[in-house]
Design an enzyme around this catalytic site. Sequence first.
Site, mmCIF file in Angstrom:
data_model
loop_
_atom_site.group_PDB
_atom_site.id
_atom_site.type_symbol
_atom_site.label_atom_id
_atom_site.label_comp_id
_atom_site.label_asym_id
_atom_site.label_seq_id
_atom_site.Cartn_x
_atom_site.Cartn_y
_atom_site.Cartn_z
ATOM 1 N N LYS A 1 -5.294 -12.830 -4.240
ATOM 2 C CA LYS A 1 -3.884 -12.434 -4.198
ATOM 3 C C LYS A 1 -3.102 -13.377 -3.292
ATOM 4 C CE LYS A 1 -5.587 -8.568 -2.827
ATOM 5 N NZ LYS A 1 -5.782 -7.211 -2.283
ATOM 6 N N THR B 1 5.271 -3.564 3.249
ATOM 7 C CA THR B 1 4.137 -3.999 2.432
ATOM 8 C C THR B 1 2.843 -3.300 2.836
ATOM 9 O OG1 THR B 1 3.831 -5.838 3.974
ATOM 10 C CG2 THR B 1 5.067 -6.303 1.953
ATOM 11 N N GLY C 1 -0.101 -1.194 2.653
ATOM 12 C CA GLY C 1 -0.767 -0.507 1.541
ATOM 13 C C GLY C 1 -0.775 -1.269 0.230
ATOM 14 N N THR C 2 -0.233 -2.484 0.232
ATOM 15 C CA THR C 2 -0.182 -3.236 -1.047
ATOM 16 C C THR C 2 -1.587 -3.500 -1.595
ATOM 17 O OG1 THR C 2 0.142 -5.171 0.337
ATOM 18 C CG2 THR C 2 2.016 -4.468 -0.950
ATOM 19 N N GLY C 3 -2.502 -3.909 -0.706
ATOM 20 C CA GLY C 3 -3.858 -4.248 -1.170
ATOM 21 C C GLY C 3 -4.569 -3.030 -1.722
ATOM 22 N N CYS C 4 -4.443 -1.908 -0.997
ATOM 23 C CA CYS C 4 -5.098 -0.667 -1.440
ATOM 24 C C CYS C 4 -4.545 -0.223 -2.788
ATOM 25 C CB CYS C 4 -4.867 0.450 -0.422
ATOM 26 S SG CYS C 4 -5.452 0.048 1.226
HETATM 27 N N1 PLP Z 1 -6.097 1.210 7.120
HETATM 28 C C1 PLP Z 1 -6.936 1.414 6.141
HETATM 29 C C2 PLP Z 1 -7.732 2.671 6.137
HETATM 30 C C3 PLP Z 1 -7.052 0.459 5.131
HETATM 31 O O1 PLP Z 1 -7.918 0.653 4.123
HETATM 32 C C4 PLP Z 1 -6.266 -0.724 5.176
HETATM 33 C C5 PLP Z 1 -6.315 -1.757 4.182
HETATM 34 O O2 PLP Z 1 -6.939 -1.739 3.181
HETATM 35 C C6 PLP Z 1 -5.409 -0.898 6.219
HETATM 36 C C7 PLP Z 1 -5.336 0.097 7.172
HETATM 37 C C8 PLP Z 1 -4.586 -2.087 6.349
HETATM 38 O O3 PLP Z 1 -3.514 -2.037 5.528
HETATM 39 P P1 PLP Z 1 -2.302 -3.022 5.803
HETATM 40 O O4 PLP Z 1 -2.902 -4.373 6.003
HETATM 41 O O5 PLP Z 1 -1.525 -2.935 4.540
HETATM 42 O O6 PLP Z 1 -1.608 -2.527 6.999
#
Ligand code: PLP
Length: 270
Positions: free
Chosen positions: A178, A212, A214-217
Site C-alpha cells: 500500500k 487515517t 484504521g485505514t490498514g485494518c
Molecule cells: N491498534 C491496533 C489494535 C491495531 O491493530 C492497529 C493497526 O493495525 C493500530 C492500533 C494502529 O493503527 P494506526 O496506525 O492506524 O493508528
Amino acid sequence: MPTNERPVCLTIAGLDPSGGAGIVADIKTFTAFGCYAGAAVSSVTFQNTTGVFGAVHQTAESVRMQVQPVLDDFEVAAIKTGMLPTKEIIEETARLVKGSNCQNIVIDPVVRSTSGFDLIDDAALQVLMEILFPIALIVTPNRPEAERICGFTIDNDEDIVSAGEKILALGPHSVLIKGGHAVAAANKAVDHLFTADGSVRFEREFIRSSSTHGTGCTLSAAIAANLALGKELLDAVRIAKDFVFEEIRSAKQLGKGHSPVNIPPSWPME
Ligand code: PLP
C-alpha cells in the site's frame, strides 16, 4: 439478509477501545459489506486518537480458546489477522488457520501504530513471515511494513517491485503493497498487487488528511469481506480500495489526535 445467509468473517487482532482500528474497525467493516462478524482478541491495547499507551497481550491458549469454538461451530468464509504481538500467538494462529477449511486468509502484518508504538517485536515478525505468510491468500503491508519485512528502504517503483517479489517468495498467493504512506508524487496514492502472474497498479487521488487511523485494518477487513462474498481477488482489492478512499474522504475530526476513518454503516452507501 438474514444472519444465517451472511458469510461469516472472523478477525483475530488487537482491541482498540476507541474503535478506530483493530477488531472494532474490522467488525464495522465486515458488517458494512453485509457479512456476519466474529472477532477474537490477540491483545487489549490502551489507546485513543492521540496515541497508544500500552497493551496486555493474550496467551496462545486464550487465543485458541476464543477461536477454536467459532471454527467448530461456523463455516468461516474468510479469516483476517491484524496485530499478532507474540511468537506464541502467531504459532497458535497458524495452527488454527491451517486446521480450518477456510481458503480466504488475509494477513495484515501490523508492525507499529502511526503514533510509533511497536505492536510486534522483530522475533515475532520473523515468525509471522515464516509461518503465516505461506498460508495467506493475500498479505497487505503498507510501505513501512514492507520495508521492515524486506530490510531495505522503498524509494521508487523498482524498489516496490523488488519488495513485492521478495515478499511473494515467502509463500503467499499475493501481496498488496500500500502506497498511502509515501507522499505520492503528483498527488497519487498508488498500491501494487503482486501475484505469480505479475503486478497490477491501483492508483487513486492522494487525500491529504490526518483522519487515517484504521485505514490498514479496514482495507484488509474489506478485502476479507469481499472474498467471503465470493469476489475474485482483484475485484475484492478494488472494492476495498474504493471503500477506504471514501472513508478517508468523508472523515470528520473525532478526538484530539489522528481521527478514525469514517466507516460507513453499509456499502455501497445509499
Ligand atoms: N491498534 C491496533 C489494535 C491495531 O491493530 C492497529 C493497526 O493495525 C493500530 C492500533 C494502529 O493503527 P494506526 O496506525 O492506524 O493508528
